[in-house]
Write an enzyme that holds these catalytic residues in place. Structure first.
Site, PDB file in Angstrom:
ATOM      1  N   ASP A 131       0.867  -1.184   0.000  1.00  0.00           N
ATOM      2  CA  ASP A 131       0.000   0.000   0.000  1.00  0.00           C
ATOM      3  C   ASP A 131       0.904   1.235   0.000  1.00  0.00           C
ATOM      4  O   ASP A 131       1.857   1.324   0.770  1.00  0.00           O
ATOM      5  CB  ASP A 131      -0.897   0.000   1.244  1.00  0.00           C
ATOM      6  CG  ASP A 131      -2.026   1.007   1.121  1.00  0.00           C
ATOM      7  OD1 ASP A 131      -3.198   0.583   1.126  1.00  0.00           O
ATOM      8  OD2 ASP A 131      -1.743   2.234   1.027  1.00  0.00           O
ATOM      9  N   HIS A 165      -9.723  -5.739  -3.529  1.00  0.00           N
ATOM     10  CA  HIS A 165      -8.420  -5.909  -2.885  1.00  0.00           C
ATOM     11  C   HIS A 165      -8.596  -6.263  -1.419  1.00  0.00           C
ATOM     12  O   HIS A 165      -9.540  -5.826  -0.766  1.00  0.00           O
ATOM     13  CB  HIS A 165      -7.529  -4.666  -3.036  1.00  0.00           C
ATOM     14  CG  HIS A 165      -8.170  -3.381  -2.628  1.00  0.00           C
ATOM     15  ND1 HIS A 165      -9.069  -2.707  -3.433  1.00  0.00           N
ATOM     16  CD2 HIS A 165      -8.050  -2.629  -1.508  1.00  0.00           C
ATOM     17  CE1 HIS A 165      -9.466  -1.606  -2.817  1.00  0.00           C
ATOM     18  NE2 HIS A 165      -8.867  -1.536  -1.646  1.00  0.00           N
TER      19      HIS A 165
HETATM   20  P1  5GP Z   1      -9.816   1.213  -0.124  1.00  0.00           P
HETATM   21  O1  5GP Z   1     -10.304   1.211  -1.571  1.00  0.00           O
HETATM   22  O2  5GP Z   1      -9.592  -0.182   0.396  1.00  0.00           O
HETATM   23  O3  5GP Z   1     -10.696   2.032   0.762  1.00  0.00           O
HETATM   24  O4  5GP Z   1      -8.405   1.935  -0.094  1.00  0.00           O
HETATM   25  C1  5GP Z   1      -7.491   1.821  -1.164  1.00  0.00           C
HETATM   26  C2  5GP Z   1      -6.072   1.652  -0.647  1.00  0.00           C
HETATM   27  O5  5GP Z   1      -5.228   1.634  -1.784  1.00  0.00           O
HETATM   28  C3  5GP Z   1      -5.583   2.769   0.273  1.00  0.00           C
HETATM   29  O6  5GP Z   1      -5.048   2.196   1.453  1.00  0.00           O
HETATM   30  C4  5GP Z   1      -4.533   3.500  -0.564  1.00  0.00           C
HETATM   31  O7  5GP Z   1      -3.446   3.962   0.210  1.00  0.00           O
HETATM   32  C5  5GP Z   1      -4.108   2.455  -1.561  1.00  0.00           C
HETATM   33  N1  5GP Z   1      -3.748   3.006  -2.859  1.00  0.00           N
HETATM   34  C6  5GP Z   1      -4.490   3.881  -3.590  1.00  0.00           C
HETATM   35  N2  5GP Z   1      -3.875   4.176  -4.753  1.00  0.00           N
HETATM   36  C7  5GP Z   1      -2.725   3.458  -4.760  1.00  0.00           C
HETATM   37  C8  5GP Z   1      -1.667   3.336  -5.704  1.00  0.00           C
HETATM   38  O8  5GP Z   1      -1.650   3.943  -6.772  1.00  0.00           O
HETATM   39  N3  5GP Z   1      -0.649   2.510  -5.377  1.00  0.00           N
HETATM   40  C9  5GP Z   1      -0.624   1.799  -4.198  1.00  0.00           C
HETATM   41  N4  5GP Z   1       0.433   1.013  -3.992  1.00  0.00           N
HETATM   42  N5  5GP Z   1      -1.611   1.902  -3.276  1.00  0.00           N
HETATM   43  C10 5GP Z   1      -2.650   2.714  -3.561  1.00  0.00           C
END
Ligand code: 5GP
Length: 132
Positions: free
Chosen positions: A28, A92
């Site tokens: 992340d 994810h």
């Molecule tokens: P959720 O959709 O589970 O609420 O959060 C998405 C997660 O993906 C977050 O913890 C955020 O930090 C991570 N995230 C969002 N965009 C990217 C990216 O481009 N690269 C990576 N490695 N993590 C990401």
């Protein structure tokens, strides 16, 4: 194509922790703690519970292997698992090495680690994953 599909395809860089033909795991970008890893299917699907039974079963087994690798690379009490998906519309699983319950509070302030440290964290997890 979703941002996570682009990551799995290598079009957008990521810190790879594990992969196979069907699934991909990477750090992340804004981790709750060191070793916070995301596991995704390469196939584009937004909502995890729209996955077919056999696919979600294989996904969970793959995530289990990644969790084992994380725990070996980053000794912790347990690796916590969470599904949110409110920000990125590509299924994810979050895997978070926990030293306490507080490590799983997603509203906590996130870390921003230097690139060389992110690389060494991911390499340590990938190295353990390859031994499994
Ligand atoms: P959720 O959709 O589970 O609420 O959060 C998405 C997660 O993906 C977050 O913890 C955020 O930090 C991570 N995230 C969002 N965009 C990217 C990216 O481009 N690269 C990576 N490695 N993590 C990401």
């Amino acid at each position: 194509m979703s941002i996570f599909s682009k990551i799995a395809e290598g079009e957008i860089p990521s810190y790879k922790c594990a992969e196979n033909d069907e699934f991909y795991a990477f750090l992340d970008i804004n981790p709750l703690v060191k070793g916070h890893t995301l596991v995704i299917p390469r196939r584009e699907v937004d909502y995890i519970f729209d996955m077919e039974d056999d696919e979600i079963a294989r996904f969970q087994v793959f995530a289990k292997k990644v969790a084992i690798a994380i725990k070996k690379a980053f000794p912790c009490i347990k690796v916590g698992q969470a599904v949110l998906g409110l920000e990125v519309p590509h299924a994810h699983i979050h895997l978070v090495p926990m030293q306490s319950e507080k490590d799983m509070i997603f509203s906590n302030e996130k870390l921003s680690l230097p690139a060389d440290e992110m690389k060494s964290i991911a390499d340590a997890i990938y190295s353990e994953f390859k031994k499994l």
